[in-house]
Design a protein around this motif. Structure first.
Motif, PDB file in Angstrom:
ATOM      1  N   GLN A   1       1.253  -6.469   8.371  1.00  0.00           N
ATOM      2  CA  GLN A   1       0.377  -5.675   9.160  1.00  0.00           C
ATOM      3  C   GLN A   1      -1.043  -6.233   9.468  1.00  0.00           C
ATOM      4  O   GLN A   1      -1.888  -5.879   8.713  1.00  0.00           O
ATOM      5  CB  GLN A   1       0.110  -3.916   8.566  1.00  0.00           C
ATOM      6  N   LEU A   2      -1.065  -7.113  10.519  1.00  0.00           N
ATOM      7  CA  LEU A   2      -2.346  -7.635  10.698  1.00  0.00           C
ATOM      8  C   LEU A   2      -3.490  -6.517  11.014  1.00  0.00           C
ATOM      9  O   LEU A   2      -3.266  -5.766  11.717  1.00  0.00           O
ATOM     10  CB  LEU A   2      -2.420  -8.744  11.508  1.00  0.00           C
TER      11      LEU A   2
ATOM     12  N   HIS B   1       1.301   5.460   1.219  1.00  0.00           N
ATOM     13  CA  HIS B   1       1.371   5.984   2.546  1.00  0.00           C
ATOM     14  C   HIS B   1      -0.309   6.396   2.811  1.00  0.00           C
ATOM     15  O   HIS B   1      -0.428   6.450   4.267  1.00  0.00           O
ATOM     16  CB  HIS B   1       2.058   7.191   2.796  1.00  0.00           C
TER      17      HIS B   1
ATOM     18  N   GLU C   1       4.766  -5.075   4.629  1.00  0.00           N
ATOM     19  CA  GLU C   1       6.125  -4.184   4.477  1.00  0.00           C
ATOM     20  C   GLU C   1       7.386  -5.121   4.767  1.00  0.00           C
ATOM     21  O   GLU C   1       7.123  -6.500   4.852  1.00  0.00           O
ATOM     22  CB  GLU C   1       6.158  -2.980   5.465  1.00  0.00           C
TER      23      GLU C   1
ATOM     24  N   VAL D   1       0.975  -1.093   0.056  1.00  0.00           N
ATOM     25  CA  VAL D   1      -0.005  -0.022  -0.048  1.00  0.00           C
ATOM     26  C   VAL D   1       1.016   1.273  -0.058  1.00  0.00           C
ATOM     27  O   VAL D   1       2.055   1.272   0.482  1.00  0.00           O
ATOM     28  CB  VAL D   1      -1.240  -0.077   1.260  1.00  0.00           C
TER      29      VAL D   1
ATOM     30  N   PRO E   1      -1.924  -5.856   4.496  1.00  0.00           N
ATOM     31  CA  PRO E   1      -0.604  -5.030   3.765  1.00  0.00           C
ATOM     32  C   PRO E   1       0.863  -5.503   4.491  1.00  0.00           C
ATOM     33  O   PRO E   1       0.742  -5.930   5.577  1.00  0.00           O
ATOM     34  CB  PRO E   1      -0.893  -3.679   4.529  1.00  0.00           C
TER      35      PRO E   1
ATOM     36  N   GLY F   1      -2.621   4.406   2.391  1.00  0.00           N
ATOM     37  CA  GLY F   1      -3.238   3.069   2.596  1.00  0.00           C
ATOM     38  C   GLY F   1      -3.720   2.354   1.059  1.00  0.00           C
ATOM     39  O   GLY F   1      -4.534   1.621   1.296  1.00  0.00           O
TER      40      GLY F   1
END
Lengths: 178, 178, 178, 178
Positions: A91-92, A38, A130, A36, A128, A40
């Motif tokens: 990112q759960l 910044h 990272e 995603v 998402p 989202g």
């Protein structure tokens, strides 16, 4: 609310698993990994190239069984780490509610989602991610495609058992279905 | 997408069920029955008085196991019909996504939702119900309470195993948590 | 899908704003900032101490108006940056759907959410925030409280206009309402 | 929580409306009318044939402005009654959260949803409708199509300004995107 007495997740021997698979639906999680920006917005969808239950080598999202004693979040984390590698940083979501429920049946006419091995009820999440990702263990490859590419005929045909539809539902949930 | 070849839901003998319950999480559905006004606002919550897995007689929402071969919608329908009677008219939601996922564990410290018999993953729905309802089969009573009453200390103390929390989460989802 | 021709968000002079506020509902965003663990579970809720539209100094979540020409995501980002400081790293959700819609009316009897200045329709999101946060500009203070503390009588009484209820709805959405 | 003092929704003269439309985003609702079976599965989607803001005669879902003083539920009810007739029985959802947020901009590059008149933020809902429906007032026609037909090229090309995408997002939310 974990605790010192928390149940250790239980692995089953293959014959035991085959036995229960004929008797009750299995609990699964599906995770659609995304990159995603910044704000989202989904920019890329991660697709694994992997050996599927139907015997094909196909594109698919992260998917796996929830073990006895394991929470949904722990299971999501385990399957994401297994498929995307230990440097991936998923990112759960803060909410436990999945964006959809995928019901897999051996019979391809039943729901459009198929798994020849079992009846499985899968909670599906957009996650998402990272950090550096690399396909680990059973996955042969991991590709990041744009929303447009993800729904293109070429990519959709590389997915079997309804995986293409899960990707479209995930993009719709994110407001990014072209 | 039902079909003539659709799998017949499979009931298990008690000892078989006990066997699989120790090996994999069970799939459940929880349905919070509500009465709504013409604008869809929740006016009443339906609470059953029933014998619970923990041995108490307590207030609870509609809850039950999803059978092998049964879809989530079929299971919701079956449990609602069983608990509210055949004249009840549940309006099942258009979306398959539950408003929350309730994870029941034998260990009361694990998630706050407990079931001494098993690890169960339950998909929870708010279900508006029209028509005449009467407690059938195992339920001793059915009461319709206002949102304020549902979260009052008196009513909340009549619920065990986290049922009180499911009711609060459902009311919050409906924007009706006082 | 930003573009070189994208509309520049429009600020209004105070008298213009007062004029339109009496004629149409305003579009707002509410963001409940949270700290989450590696599994995505909410551990803390961020509460600002700030001067409210009702004239009180109260605890509140991040909230603000969406400008003409501004997307919801841009507005969320702007208000979070303004209230939590430039080193805060908000993780905006992948889905554009808010977890609830908060309808503010001048009349306190109308919905339980009040704003003496206007009728506002606010899209409410739970936003995990990483990085260093410090109250900037109008906020006097920023405190991170546990879910239990957030719903305690002491903290709830420090919130006016329905802000306490937004926090409870957000915790319920995250499955963390005690 | 309506009350005797509730604000009467405010209509604006055309020139006043034009004035505020250039200054703040408008609040809208979009409702995708559906016919569902007894298990809640979407069987048909209702599409109006109507004169659109872009000057075309196109297929579209129910859509309209939220007035000052009007709640989202009241507005949904008003627009559904206006477009589907007084014998239609819409089942408004129990939850106030829309399944997606549609951001309309005059610039077609901004979000893919366009309205030449204004910047509008629209809360979109899937609304099961029972009873007899007939297009009233401005709508020229109302057709009920299957999910497959709704996403067919022929029908999608009859929709402008992103209405086709709203239908696809709604079907995805309902788990019925083919």
């Amino acid at each position: 609310m974990s605790s010192p007495t928390e149940t250790v997740p239980v692995w089953l021997p293959t014959d035991e698993l085959a036995h229960v698979r004929e008797r009750v639906p299995m609990v699964y999680v599906d995770a659609v990994p995304v990159r995603v920006d910044h704000l989202g917005r989904v920019e890329r969808v991660g697709l694994l190239l992997t050996s599927r239950p139907d015997g094909t080598i196909s594109r698919a999202v992260v998917s796996g069984r929830v073990l006895y004693g394991e929470t949904i979040r722990e299971s999501l984390w385990r399957h994401l780490a297994k498929d995307l590698g230990s440097e991936a940083e998923p990112q759960l979501p803060a909410s436990p509610a999945p964006f959809t429920v995928v019901e897999y049946f051996p019979d391809p006419q039943r729901s459009g989602f198929t798994d020849p091995r079992q009846h499985a009820v899968s909670l599906a999440y957009v996650v998402p991610v990272e950090g550096h990702c690399e396909p680990s263990q059973e996955a042969l490859d991991l590709t990041w495609v744009t929303p447009d590419e993800a729904v293109s005929e070429g990519v959709q045909q590389e997915m079997t058992g309804g995986q293409d539809r899960i990707v479209r539902l995930a993009l719709a949930h994110a407001g990014r279905l072209p």
